[in-house]
Write a protein that holds these residues in place. Structure first.
Motif, PDB file in Angstrom:
ATOM      1  N   TRP A  77      -8.862   8.353  -4.210  1.00  0.00           N
ATOM      2  CA  TRP A  77      -8.734   9.318  -4.573  1.00  0.00           C
ATOM      3  C   TRP A  77      -9.460  10.396  -4.293  1.00  0.00           C
ATOM      4  O   TRP A  77     -10.766  10.196  -4.309  1.00  0.00           O
ATOM      5  CB  TRP A  77      -7.576  10.077  -5.632  1.00  0.00           C
ATOM      6  CG  TRP A  77      -7.390  11.097  -5.668  1.00  0.00           C
ATOM      7  CD1 TRP A  77      -5.937  11.767  -6.063  1.00  0.00           C
ATOM      8  CD2 TRP A  77      -7.775  12.508  -6.574  1.00  0.00           C
ATOM      9  NE1 TRP A  77      -5.844  13.053  -6.033  1.00  0.00           N
ATOM     10  CE2 TRP A  77      -6.559  12.883  -6.833  1.00  0.00           C
ATOM     11  CE3 TRP A  77      -9.237  12.232  -7.250  1.00  0.00           C
ATOM     12  CZ2 TRP A  77      -6.940  15.057  -7.065  1.00  0.00           C
ATOM     13  CZ3 TRP A  77      -9.498  14.087  -7.508  1.00  0.00           C
ATOM     14  CH2 TRP A  77      -8.519  14.847  -7.237  1.00  0.00           C
ATOM     15  N   TYR A 107      -4.338  -2.978  -8.409  1.00  0.00           N
ATOM     16  CA  TYR A 107      -4.321  -2.681  -7.775  1.00  0.00           C
ATOM     17  C   TYR A 107      -5.946  -1.915  -7.644  1.00  0.00           C
ATOM     18  O   TYR A 107      -7.066  -1.720  -8.332  1.00  0.00           O
ATOM     19  CB  TYR A 107      -3.319  -0.946  -8.031  1.00  0.00           C
ATOM     20  CG  TYR A 107      -4.155  -0.600  -9.456  1.00  0.00           C
ATOM     21  CD1 TYR A 107      -4.888   0.271  -9.903  1.00  0.00           C
ATOM     22  CD2 TYR A 107      -2.581  -0.997 -10.554  1.00  0.00           C
ATOM     23  CE1 TYR A 107      -5.411   1.135 -11.253  1.00  0.00           C
ATOM     24  CE2 TYR A 107      -3.629  -0.442 -11.888  1.00  0.00           C
ATOM     25  CZ  TYR A 107      -4.675   0.270 -12.152  1.00  0.00           C
ATOM     26  OH  TYR A 107      -5.084   1.278 -13.230  1.00  0.00           O
ATOM     27  N   TYR A 127       0.563  -1.245   0.111  1.00  0.00           N
ATOM     28  CA  TYR A 127      -0.357   0.364  -0.007  1.00  0.00           C
ATOM     29  C   TYR A 127       1.032   1.490   0.246  1.00  0.00           C
ATOM     30  O   TYR A 127       1.773   1.299   0.583  1.00  0.00           O
ATOM     31  CB  TYR A 127      -0.915  -0.131   0.757  1.00  0.00           C
ATOM     32  CG  TYR A 127      -0.023   0.359   2.779  1.00  0.00           C
ATOM     33  CD1 TYR A 127       0.281   1.798   3.051  1.00  0.00           C
ATOM     34  CD2 TYR A 127       0.512  -0.451   3.089  1.00  0.00           C
ATOM     35  CE1 TYR A 127      -0.001   2.115   4.619  1.00  0.00           C
ATOM     36  CE2 TYR A 127       0.608  -0.327   4.398  1.00  0.00           C
ATOM     37  CZ  TYR A 127       1.270   0.527   4.567  1.00  0.00           C
ATOM     38  OH  TYR A 127       1.164   1.669   6.336  1.00  0.00           O
ATOM     39  N   GLU A 181      -3.539   3.634  -2.374  1.00  0.00           N
ATOM     40  CA  GLU A 181      -3.346   2.696  -3.522  1.00  0.00           C
ATOM     41  C   GLU A 181      -2.802   1.317  -2.500  1.00  0.00           C
ATOM     42  O   GLU A 181      -1.926   1.036  -1.636  1.00  0.00           O
ATOM     43  CB  GLU A 181      -1.964   3.383  -4.188  1.00  0.00           C
ATOM     44  CG  GLU A 181      -1.971   1.488  -5.264  1.00  0.00           C
ATOM     45  CD  GLU A 181      -1.898   2.103  -6.227  1.00  0.00           C
ATOM     46  OE1 GLU A 181      -1.846   2.675  -7.760  1.00  0.00           O
ATOM     47  OE2 GLU A 181      -0.493   2.129  -5.854  1.00  0.00           O
ATOM     48  N   ASP A 217      -7.379   1.821  -6.159  1.00  0.00           N
ATOM     49  CA  ASP A 217      -6.548   3.189  -5.252  1.00  0.00           C
ATOM     50  C   ASP A 217      -8.151   3.952  -4.839  1.00  0.00           C
ATOM     51  O   ASP A 217      -9.496   3.982  -5.940  1.00  0.00           O
ATOM     52  CB  ASP A 217      -6.285   4.144  -6.674  1.00  0.00           C
ATOM     53  CG  ASP A 217      -4.735   3.130  -7.103  1.00  0.00           C
ATOM     54  OD1 ASP A 217      -5.104   2.428  -6.103  1.00  0.00           O
ATOM     55  OD2 ASP A 217      -4.768   3.404  -8.255  1.00  0.00           O
TER      56      ASP A 217
END
Length: 277
Positions: A83, A79, A39, A68, A81
């Motif tokens: 944001w 992955y 991460y 992430e 993520d």
């Protein structure tokens, strides 16, 4: 039906590409050893939140946390993520939360990134009571390829495709080319010079209109906005251990007539942050 076909077409393209690239990386993946979880957390402050050359904070600063999660090996990494950022987009949305998911396979000299991006404004959801109060969430598909022709130089070509999701976004295609070169350390700083140029096109007139959504304009605004434009940036990033600062110049080809508030004007943007752990 048009919306469904557009969505299925883009989703099918992304799925086929992901399967093909992932399969090509499986042999190398087995040789990389044990798969691992990882991460990364990045906390950034910016003088202006710029998305493809256009300010989404009315030219004001923004706070942007990012996290992430990864799983895999160097040659095949999955992955997820998250944001976020404060925004001021004229639609009453105080903040944005985006979710990205995908896979990064490596095939020979090419590092790929195949993902799905979900842009959301949790405070501005579609209303079932008032149909005119449309949501602003939309999905975008991404495919990117990066090569390193010489040491410290990376070149990336990336394409984005958005299906027709009504008010939030028409069918939109974006192509972008990025270049970055890491210079020798200068004192405590490790500088990287970089730049990007991109072109985006939407299949709806006046989509990129900072004054108002194209289907909510009055008679004096209806001819403003554009369906395509070019954007670019250039700057330098200074890294000290886990900390970084970035000084960047942005500009677009959007005219003052199409953007009377100046959200797409040329500007310098400063950002600073830290990568954890």
């Amino acid at each position: 039906m048009k919306n469904i076909k557009g969505f299925l077409g883009a989703a099918g393209f992304a799925a086929i590409a992901a399967i093909g690239m992932s399969s090509a990386a499986l042999a190398d993946d087995a040789a990389d050893g044990e798969r691992k979880f990882g991460y990364t957390i990045t906390i950034t402050g910016v003088s202006d939140y710029i998305f493809r050359g256009i300010s989404l904070t009315n030219n004001d600063p923004a706070f942007q946390p990012f996290i992430e999660f990864t799983y895999g090996t160097p040659s095949l990494t999955w992955y997820l993520d998250f944001w976020g950022s404060n925004v001021n987009d004229g639609l009453g949305d105080p903040w944005e939360l985006d979710v990205y998911a995908g896979v990064r396979p490596v095939t020979g000299p090419i590092s790929w990134d195949l993902g799905v991006l979900y842009y959301t404004n949790p405070s501005h959801q579609a209303s079932t009571i008032n149909p005119t109060n449309a949501g602003t969430d939309y999905v975008e598909f991404k495919i990117a390829a990066t090569i390193t022709p010489i040491t410290n130089l990376s070149l990336t070509a990336v394409g984005y495709a958005t299906p027709d999701v009504g008010f939030a976004s028409p069918v939109t295609e974006t192509g972008e080319f990025d270049a970055a070169y890491t210079l020798p350390a200068f004192g405590i700083f490790t500088p990287t010079i970089s730049g990007a140029i991109g072109y985006t096109h939407a299949e709806r007139a006046g989509t990129f209109d900072a004054l108002c959504p194209s289907d909510h304009c009055d008679d004096t605004q209806i001819n403003r906005g554009t369906d395509s434009y070019t954007y670019w940036n250039a700057g330098v990033k200074l890294t000290v251990d886990k900390y970084f600062m970035d000084f960047r110049y942005w500009d677009t080809t959007i005219s003052k007539q199409d953007d009377q508030n100046g959200y797409a004007d040329a500007r310098f943007v400063f950002s600073a942050g830290v990568n954890l752990p």
